[in-house]
Design a protein around this motif. Structure first.
Motif, short mmCIF file in Angstrom:
data_model
loop_
_atom_site.label_atom_id
_atom_site.label_comp_id
_atom_site.label_asym_id
_atom_site.label_seq_id
_atom_site.Cartn_x
_atom_site.Cartn_y
_atom_site.Cartn_z
N ASP A 1 -10.94 -18.39 -10.66
CA ASP A 1 -9.94 -18.71 -11.67
C ASP A 1 -8.68 -17.91 -11.38
OD1 ASP A 1 -9.92 -16.11 -13.28
OD2 ASP A 1 -12.03 -16.63 -13.38
N THR A 2 -7.59 -18.27 -12.02
CA THR A 2 -6.30 -17.67 -11.72
C THR A 2 -6.30 -16.16 -11.96
OG1 THR A 2 -5.21 -19.72 -12.36
CG2 THR A 2 -3.82 -17.75 -12.22
N GLY A 3 -6.90 -15.73 -13.08
CA GLY A 3 -6.90 -14.32 -13.41
C GLY A 3 -7.65 -13.46 -12.40
N SER A 4 -8.87 -13.89 -12.06
CA SER A 4 -9.65 -13.13 -11.09
C SER A 4 -8.96 -13.10 -9.73
CB SER A 4 -11.04 -13.76 -10.94
OG SER A 4 -11.74 -13.73 -12.15
N GLY A 5 -8.41 -14.23 -9.31
CA GLY A 5 -7.72 -14.30 -8.02
C GLY A 5 -6.53 -13.37 -7.97
N ALA A 6 -5.74 -13.34 -9.06
CA ALA A 6 -4.55 -12.49 -9.10
C ALA A 6 -4.91 -11.02 -9.02
CB ALA A 6 -3.75 -12.77 -10.37
N LEU A 7 -5.94 -10.61 -9.77
CA LEU A 7 -6.34 -9.20 -9.76
C LEU A 7 -6.82 -8.77 -8.38
CD1 LEU A 7 -8.20 -8.63 -13.15
CD2 LEU A 7 -6.03 -7.66 -12.40
N ILE A 8 -7.64 -9.60 -7.74
CA ILE A 8 -8.16 -9.25 -6.42
C ILE A 8 -7.04 -9.19 -5.40
CG2 ILE A 8 -9.67 -9.98 -4.53
CD1 ILE A 8 -11.47 -11.28 -6.66
N LEU A 9 -6.19 -10.23 -5.37
CA LEU A 9 -5.11 -10.30 -4.38
C LEU A 9 -4.16 -9.12 -4.50
CD1 LEU A 9 -3.59 -11.89 -2.15
CD2 LEU A 9 -2.34 -13.03 -3.99
N PHE A 10 -3.59 -8.93 -5.69
CA PHE A 10 -2.59 -7.88 -5.84
C PHE A 10 -3.20 -6.49 -5.83
CE2 PHE A 10 -0.49 -11.63 -7.73
CZ PHE A 10 0.60 -11.69 -6.88
N GLY A 11 -4.46 -6.38 -6.24
CA GLY A 11 -5.14 -5.09 -6.14
C GLY A 11 -5.32 -4.65 -4.69
N VAL A 12 -5.74 -5.60 -3.85
CA VAL A 12 -5.92 -5.28 -2.42
C VAL A 12 -4.59 -4.95 -1.77
CG1 VAL A 12 -6.57 -6.27 -0.18
CG2 VAL A 12 -8.04 -6.62 -2.16
N VAL A 13 -3.55 -5.74 -2.06
CA VAL A 13 -2.22 -5.49 -1.48
C VAL A 13 -1.72 -4.11 -1.86
CG1 VAL A 13 0.21 -6.17 -1.51
CG2 VAL A 13 -1.57 -7.92 -1.34
N GLN A 14 -1.83 -3.77 -3.15
CA GLN A 14 -1.37 -2.47 -3.60
C GLN A 14 -2.14 -1.34 -2.93
OE1 GLN A 14 1.17 -1.69 -6.30
NE2 GLN A 14 0.94 0.07 -4.96
N LEU A 15 -3.46 -1.50 -2.82
CA LEU A 15 -4.30 -0.47 -2.21
C LEU A 15 -3.93 -0.26 -0.74
CD1 LEU A 15 -6.70 1.47 -2.32
CD2 LEU A 15 -8.20 -0.47 -1.77
N VAL A 16 -3.73 -1.34 0.00
CA VAL A 16 -3.38 -1.23 1.42
C VAL A 16 -2.04 -0.53 1.60
CG1 VAL A 16 -2.78 -2.51 3.51
CG2 VAL A 16 -4.75 -3.20 2.15
N LEU A 17 -1.06 -0.88 0.77
CA LEU A 17 0.26 -0.28 0.90
C LEU A 17 0.23 1.21 0.54
CD1 LEU A 17 2.54 -3.12 -0.55
CD2 LEU A 17 2.07 -2.56 1.84
N VAL A 18 -0.57 1.56 -0.46
CA VAL A 18 -0.69 2.98 -0.82
C VAL A 18 -1.36 3.75 0.32
CG1 VAL A 18 -1.88 4.60 -2.35
CG2 VAL A 18 -0.70 2.62 -3.31
N LEU A 19 -2.43 3.19 0.88
CA LEU A 19 -3.12 3.85 1.99
C LEU A 19 -2.20 3.99 3.21
CD1 LEU A 19 -6.67 2.20 1.82
CD2 LEU A 19 -6.02 4.52 1.17
N ASP A 20 -1.36 2.99 3.44
CA ASP A 20 -0.42 3.08 4.55
C ASP A 20 0.59 4.20 4.32
OD1 ASP A 20 0.85 1.74 7.05
OD2 ASP A 20 2.52 1.86 5.63
N SER A 21 1.00 4.38 3.07
CA SER A 21 1.92 5.48 2.75
C SER A 21 1.26 6.82 3.03
CB SER A 21 2.33 5.41 1.27
OG SER A 21 3.16 4.30 1.04
N TRP A 22 0.00 6.95 2.64
CA TRP A 22 -0.73 8.19 2.91
C TRP A 22 -0.87 8.41 4.41
CZ3 TRP A 22 -3.39 11.88 -0.22
CH2 TRP A 22 -3.12 11.74 -1.58
N ARG A 23 -1.17 7.35 5.15
CA ARG A 23 -1.35 7.47 6.59
C ARG A 23 -0.08 7.95 7.27
NH1 ARG A 23 0.19 4.78 10.76
NH2 ARG A 23 1.16 3.20 9.44
N SER A 24 1.05 7.47 6.79
CA SER A 24 2.33 7.84 7.40
C SER A 24 2.91 9.14 6.83
CB SER A 24 3.34 6.70 7.20
OG SER A 24 3.55 6.43 5.82
N GLY A 25 2.16 9.79 5.96
CA GLY A 25 2.60 11.07 5.43
C GLY A 25 3.49 10.97 4.20
N LYS A 26 3.65 9.76 3.65
CA LYS A 26 4.49 9.57 2.47
C LYS A 26 3.60 9.52 1.23
CE LYS A 26 7.73 6.79 5.18
NZ LYS A 26 8.32 5.43 5.37
#
Length: 298
Positions: free
Chosen positions: A96-121
């Motif tokens: 459903d739309t709600g579950s899809g949105a939470l999974i998609l944007f949750g994963v995107v946010q997590l990856v970007l945060v981890l990339d910031s940590w990896r790069s020292g930011k």
């Protein structure tokens, strides 16, 4: 100081988010109403985006007389685009739309945060709080429609989130967003055609479904992604993840404006949470820039 560069970033970001929201609506309408199958939708979406972007790029190239903007392949970005588009379409067949949105944007946010940590930011505590406030608003918005997602649908949406986050990170190095996005769509076209030869699923389509797919590819995806590549050059990683949490809000507001849906108290409250959280992230990011400038000058 709100200079011309910052104004350009704000306008580009807002336009890209509108395109993303429009893309979600078009995809949902096409697949939920069974106007077209997921494979055919994705093929038309990618090819339409490739055609329109190539035309725009060639027109711009001729006007600018720029001989340095030739064809430079980026198979990583193209493969990520192909993976995102295909996984996104098939995931919404069982989510459903709600579950899809939470999974998609949750994963995107997590990856970007981890990339910031990896790069020292490292994210400041205030930025983390802002992101959590945004997520609170998004969860509150989609809570009534949430259901236990199917394992297959959830896995596909996780893959889509990983691919989109990767595609966004690759875009950091883009100096010519229109050219790069056009090439990405062109190179993704044979990949999706190959998939169609491998996948022997049922094919069905209507004129309405074809129109949805073409609009999704030409406008919401193609031009929208080119604008996004331009926007992220002026955004920090923490801000990139947070602003994308606005997409479900924008899509819901679009339903109120164009589909005679009711402006609910839940939508108003959720919008306030997401906007408030985003404001916290942006203000903290701006304060970090100011502190950095002061430390360098002292």
């Amino acid at each position: 100081m709100f200079n011309q560069k910052k104004a350009s970033t704000v306008i580009a970001t807002a336009t890209a988010l509108l395109a993303f929201a429009g893309n979600s609506v078009l995809c949902r309408l096409a697949l939920a109403e069974r106007e077209i199958d997921a494979g055919s939708f994705t093929v038309l979406r990618i090819i339409a985006g490739a055609v329109v972007l190539m035309l725009l790029w060639r027109v711009r190239e001729c006007r600018a007389m720029d001989s340095k903007s030739g064809f430079r392949s980026n198979w990583l970005a193209s493969t990520l685009l192909f993976t995102y588009a295909l996984s996104f379409s098939y995931a919404y067949l069982s989510l459903d739309t709600g579950s899809g949105a939470l999974i998609l944007f949750g994963v995107v946010q997590l990856v970007l945060v981890l990339d910031s940590w990896r790069s020292g930011k490292r994210l400041a505590f205030t930025e983390i709080c802002g992101v959590l406030v945004c997520f609170t608003g998004l969860v509150y918005l989609v809570l009534p429609s949430l259901s236990t997602p199917s394992a297959q649908g959830a896995a596909l949406m996780v893959i889509a989130g990983l691919a989109w986050a990767g595609y966004t990170l690759v875009g950091y190095g883009s100096q010519l967003p229109l050219r790069d996005t056009a090439i990405n769509f062109v190179l993704a076209s044979p990949l999706i055609m190959l998939w169609m030869l491998i996948d022997y699923g049922d094919r069905y389509y209507s004129l309405t479904g074809v129109v949805y797919a073409l609009l999704s590819g030409a406008l919401a995806s193609g031009i929208g992604y080119a604008i996004w590549y331009h926007a992220i050059k002026g955004l920090k990683t923490s801000t990139i993840g947070a602003v994308q949490l606005l997409v479900p809000i924008i899509a819901s507001l679009g339903g109120v404006l164009f589909s005679n849906e009711t402006l609910s108290v839940r939508l108003v409250v959720a919008t306030g949470f997401v906007l408030g959280g985003l404001l916290i992230v942006v203000l903290q990011s701006h304060q970090g820039d100011v502190d950095s400038v002061k430390s360098k000058s002292s």
